[in-house]
Scaffold this active site. Structure first.
Site, PDB file in Angstrom:
ATOM      1  N   CYS A 128      10.554 -33.587  49.222  1.00  0.00           N
ATOM      2  CA  CYS A 128      10.570 -34.176  47.996  1.00  0.00           C
ATOM      3  C   CYS A 128      12.217 -34.328  48.106  1.00  0.00           C
ATOM      4  CB  CYS A 128      10.271 -33.692  46.696  1.00  0.00           C
ATOM      5  SG  CYS A 128      10.320 -31.795  46.683  1.00  0.00           S
ATOM      6  N   GLU A 182       7.180 -29.225  40.118  1.00  0.00           N
ATOM      7  CA  GLU A 182       8.316 -29.766  41.100  1.00  0.00           C
ATOM      8  C   GLU A 182       7.764 -30.831  41.560  1.00  0.00           C
ATOM      9  OE1 GLU A 182      10.911 -28.297  44.796  1.00  0.00           O
ATOM     10  OE2 GLU A 182       9.074 -27.195  44.106  1.00  0.00           O
ATOM     11  N   ASN A 210       4.208 -29.822  52.767  1.00  0.00           N
ATOM     12  CA  ASN A 210       5.442 -30.060  53.616  1.00  0.00           C
ATOM     13  C   ASN A 210       6.397 -28.714  53.542  1.00  0.00           C
ATOM     14  OD1 ASN A 210       5.933 -30.124  50.937  1.00  0.00           O
ATOM     15  ND2 ASN A 210       7.380 -31.755  51.293  1.00  0.00           N
TER      16      ASN A 210
END
Length: 207
Positions: A150, A116, A16
């Site tokens: 996210c 992450e 992403n």
């Protein structure tokens, strides 16, 4: 304080943010004198390839930065299990991150690990908020990058005094969003990354 390179760092990056996250990970690792083996997401390998190509043509010594491509369960697993890899940096799903953390702790020697992972980020809107600003923050937070990140605002917590006005204004803005080819001028929401992601999105809508 003496800062020392840890050695070989394995990096596994997501689809992403295909150039930003590789850049964010590579810069400090290389600056501190580490060598890197980076595996970009198989859905978007070219951005990482272009970044590595630029760095190599700029004069980075041979072998300092190494790009490998392939599926996570194969290539990512090989990086994770290799004895010469001293540290792993991973950005991606919570489920995969948990497996990577467990593997790093269990390895001999134990690997350093940085993760992450996904979040369920709330945006809080209070009664005294500027309505226009709050709506724009919610809209951009939820739908920028087609919401595939996210850091997306996946929950809205709105207090009673502003709730109805906020919902009405946000609904109006959402209805005006332009969904189209991501490369076409004026498009605000492009396609999701693949069929699997589309099915996930549709499952949430169904819920």
């Amino acid at each position: 304080v003496t800062r020392e390179a840890v050695g070989v760092i394995g990096m596994i990056t997501p689809w992403n943010f295909p150039i930003a996250i590789p850049a964010w990970k590579l810069a400090p690792a290389l600056a501190y004198g580490n060598t890197v083996v980076i595996k970009p997401a198989e859905l978007v390998p070219h951005s990482a390839w272009a970044l590595c190509d630029i760095l190599l043509r700029a004069g980075l010594p041979k072998g300092v930065l190494n790009l490998v491509m392939g599926k996570g369960p194969v290539v990512g697993q090989a990086i994770l299990e290799h004895r010469d890899v001293a540290a792993i940096s991973f950005t991606g799903s919570v489920a995969t991150g948990r497996r990577i953390a467990a593997a790093c702790v269990a390895s001999t020697p134990m690997k350093k690990v940085q993760l992450e992972m996904g979040g369920k980020n709330p945006l809080v809107v209070l009664d005294d908020a500027d309505l226009k600003t709050a709506v724009e923050c919610a809209l951009n937070g939820a739908f920028f990058s087609t919401g595939q990140r996210c850091t997306a605002s996946s929950r809205l917590i709105v207090t009673e005094g502003i709730h109805d006005r906020f919902v009405a204004a946000l609904t109006e803005r959402m209805q005006a969003l332009v969904v189209d080819d991501a490369l076409k001028a004026g498009t605000q929401i492009g396609p999701v990354v693949d069929q699997k992601q589309l099915e996930v999105d549709e499952s949430y809508i169904a819920l």
